[in-house]
Design a protein around this motif. Structure first.
Motif, PDB file in Angstrom:
ATOM      1  N   GLY A   1       0.847  -1.187   0.000  1.00  0.00           N
ATOM      2  CA  GLY A   1       0.000   0.000   0.000  1.00  0.00           C
ATOM      3  C   GLY A   1       0.878   1.230   0.000  1.00  0.00           C
ATOM      4  O   GLY A   1       1.735   1.389  -0.855  1.00  0.00           O
ATOM      5  N   LYS A   2       0.705   2.085   1.016  1.00  0.00           N
ATOM      6  CA  LYS A   2       1.542   3.279   1.142  1.00  0.00           C
ATOM      7  C   LYS A   2       2.707   3.054   2.093  1.00  0.00           C
ATOM      8  O   LYS A   2       3.549   3.929   2.259  1.00  0.00           O
ATOM      9  CB  LYS A   2       0.701   4.450   1.639  1.00  0.00           C
ATOM     10  N   SER A   3       2.749   1.902   2.723  1.00  0.00           N
ATOM     11  CA  SER A   3       3.789   1.616   3.710  1.00  0.00           C
ATOM     12  C   SER A   3       5.051   1.083   3.047  1.00  0.00           C
ATOM     13  O   SER A   3       4.989   0.281   2.124  1.00  0.00           O
ATOM     14  CB  SER A   3       3.296   0.588   4.724  1.00  0.00           C
ATOM     15  N   ILE A   4       6.178   1.546   3.554  1.00  0.00           N
ATOM     16  CA  ILE A   4       7.487   1.093   3.082  1.00  0.00           C
ATOM     17  C   ILE A   4       8.198   0.445   4.265  1.00  0.00           C
ATOM     18  O   ILE A   4       8.254   1.015   5.356  1.00  0.00           O
ATOM     19  CB  ILE A   4       8.343   2.283   2.597  1.00  0.00           C
TER      20      ILE A   4
END
Length: 76
Positions: A41-44
């Motif tokens: 998703g938007k998580s790294i």
């Protein structure tokens, strides 16, 4: 306590004692250089095993000088 499998960019910065900023990590991700990362998703997150390998590859091996090898050379 077990070592985590993944680190956030902030944790990577802490691990490398601030030598790599979160901004640098973001730039490297955009250029597809630096340590491997996972995007969910938007998580790294950064796999610890990949960080260990990347850090190992950054190691600079220094050669011993002649003086350290016990080989003194006479100047002519």
């Amino acid at each position: 306590m077990m070592e985590p499998l993944y680190l956030t960019p902030e944790e990577v910065t802490e691990r490398f004692r601030g030598a790599i900023s979160t901004g640098t990590l973001a730039n490297w991700r955009a250029m597809r250089i630096g340590p491997a990362f996972v995007k969910i998703g938007k998580s790294i997150v950064y796999p610890v095993a990949d960080l260990n390998e990347w850090a190992r590859l950054q190691t600079v091996a220094c050669r011993a000088t002649n003086r350290l090898n016990g080989e003194e050379h006479e100047q002519s």
